[in-house]
Motif scaffolding. Sequence first.
Motif, PDB file in Angstrom:
ATOM      1  N   ILE A   1       0.814  -1.221   0.000  1.00 21.34           N
ATOM      2  CA  ILE A   1       0.000   0.000   0.000  1.00 21.34           C
ATOM      3  C   ILE A   1       0.845   1.268   0.000  1.00 21.34           C
ATOM      4  O   ILE A   1       0.603   2.184  -0.773  1.00 21.34           O
ATOM      5  CB  ILE A   1      -0.979  -0.015   1.193  1.00 21.34           C
ATOM      6  CG1 ILE A   1      -2.000  -1.142   0.990  1.00 21.34           C
ATOM      7  CG2 ILE A   1      -1.678   1.330   1.359  1.00 21.34           C
ATOM      8  CD1 ILE A   1      -2.878  -1.423   2.183  1.00 21.34           C
ATOM      9  N   ALA A   2       1.835   1.322   0.853  1.00 18.53           N
ATOM     10  CA  ALA A   2       2.641   2.537   0.992  1.00 18.53           C
ATOM     11  C   ALA A   2       3.423   2.872  -0.275  1.00 18.53           C
ATOM     12  O   ALA A   2       3.744   4.040  -0.519  1.00 18.53           O
ATOM     13  CB  ALA A   2       3.588   2.399   2.174  1.00 18.53           C
ATOM     14  N   SER A   3       3.707   1.877  -1.099  1.00 13.63           N
ATOM     15  CA  SER A   3       4.512   2.143  -2.294  1.00 13.63           C
ATOM     16  C   SER A   3       3.681   2.317  -3.565  1.00 13.63           C
ATOM     17  O   SER A   3       4.236   2.566  -4.633  1.00 13.63           O
ATOM     18  CB  SER A   3       5.535   1.022  -2.498  1.00 13.63           C
ATOM     19  OG  SER A   3       4.879  -0.189  -2.804  1.00 13.63           O
ATOM     20  N   LEU A   4       2.358   2.202  -3.460  1.00 10.54           N
ATOM     21  CA  LEU A   4       1.494   2.368  -4.637  1.00 10.54           C
ATOM     22  C   LEU A   4       0.945   3.788  -4.705  1.00 10.54           C
ATOM     23  O   LEU A   4       0.557   4.351  -3.681  1.00 10.54           O
ATOM     24  CB  LEU A   4       0.319   1.387  -4.578  1.00 10.54           C
ATOM     25  CG  LEU A   4       0.650  -0.091  -4.720  1.00 10.54           C
ATOM     26  CD1 LEU A   4      -0.585  -0.940  -4.438  1.00 10.54           C
ATOM     27  CD2 LEU A   4       1.181  -0.383  -6.111  1.00 10.54           C
ATOM     28  N   ASP A   5       0.903   4.341  -5.910  1.00 11.42           N
ATOM     29  CA  ASP A   5       0.243   5.638  -6.058  1.00 11.42           C
ATOM     30  C   ASP A   5      -1.262   5.412  -5.953  1.00 11.42           C
ATOM     31  O   ASP A   5      -1.758   4.285  -6.059  1.00 11.42           O
ATOM     32  CB  ASP A   5       0.637   6.323  -7.374  1.00 11.42           C
ATOM     33  CG  ASP A   5       0.171   5.561  -8.596  1.00 11.42           C
ATOM     34  OD1 ASP A   5      -1.047   5.557  -8.864  1.00 11.42           O
ATOM     35  OD2 ASP A   5       1.022   4.949  -9.274  1.00 11.42           O
ATOM     36  N   ARG A   6      -1.995   6.479  -5.720  1.00  7.08           N
ATOM     37  CA  ARG A   6      -3.436   6.383  -5.454  1.00  7.08           C
ATOM     38  C   ARG A   6      -4.205   5.696  -6.584  1.00  7.08           C
ATOM     39  O   ARG A   6      -5.065   4.860  -6.327  1.00  7.08           O
ATOM     40  CB  ARG A   6      -3.985   7.788  -5.183  1.00  7.08           C
ATOM     41  CG  ARG A   6      -5.328   7.793  -4.500  1.00  7.08           C
ATOM     42  CD  ARG A   6      -5.601   9.145  -3.846  1.00  7.08           C
ATOM     43  NE  ARG A   6      -6.966   9.235  -3.397  1.00  7.08           N
ATOM     44  CZ  ARG A   6      -7.400   8.808  -2.216  1.00  7.08           C
ATOM     45  NH1 ARG A   6      -6.566   8.273  -1.368  1.00  7.08           N
ATOM     46  NH2 ARG A   6      -8.665   8.920  -1.902  1.00  7.08           N
ATOM     47  N   LEU A   7      -3.890   6.013  -7.834  1.00  9.51           N
ATOM     48  CA  LEU A   7      -4.590   5.414  -8.968  1.00  9.51           C
ATOM     49  C   LEU A   7      -4.299   3.916  -9.072  1.00  9.51           C
ATOM     50  O   LEU A   7      -5.212   3.121  -9.276  1.00  9.51           O
ATOM     51  CB  LEU A   7      -4.216   6.121 -10.267  1.00  9.51           C
ATOM     52  CG  LEU A   7      -4.912   5.597 -11.530  1.00  9.51           C
ATOM     53  CD1 LEU A   7      -6.431   5.701 -11.403  1.00  9.51           C
ATOM     54  CD2 LEU A   7      -4.421   6.350 -12.752  1.00  9.51           C
TER      55      LEU A   7
END
Length: 170
Positions: free
Chosen positions: A145-151
């Motif tokens: 989660i922390a490494s994914l961009d919002r989209l």
Amino acid sequence: MTKTYNVLFLCTGNSARSILGEAIMNAEGAGKFHAYSAGSRPAGDVNPHALELLQRLGHDVSGLRSKSWDEFALPDAPKMDFVFTVCDQAAAEECPFWPGQPMTAHWGLADPAAVRGSNVEINLAFSETYRMLRQRISTFASLPIASLDRLSLKNRLDAIGRDQTHADAN
């Protein structure tokens, strides 16, 4: 120190699917996630088949209760990071304003509480709903989660709800 994400599972009655989601997430995501559940028109009681299944599988059911989603729209309510609807009625309803603009996704499932038949048929419906929710929650809990961009995160959440086999393809 890692962030603990708050997750809210919504369903109309908050007696079966959303309750199962809350219990599974609190077990699967211990330390990383804290789950809650609520309904737009809460039934008032947790479905006894849901409670029996959760107890049989070793889940803590002591804090589970059917409650309104209004509790989570109050100023002193926990801030949600993720909100998942698990029934079609709740997905189509106008939701309260969620402070902090949490990520939302629809993970619709058939209502096991609507199944009529023998106890074996009803228990099978609840077991299948539990299995599908656990699979979706396990996939979600393993996302970086922390490494994914919002989209990218939104695309993965939607994929989990659409088709489990494609959840990692985005």
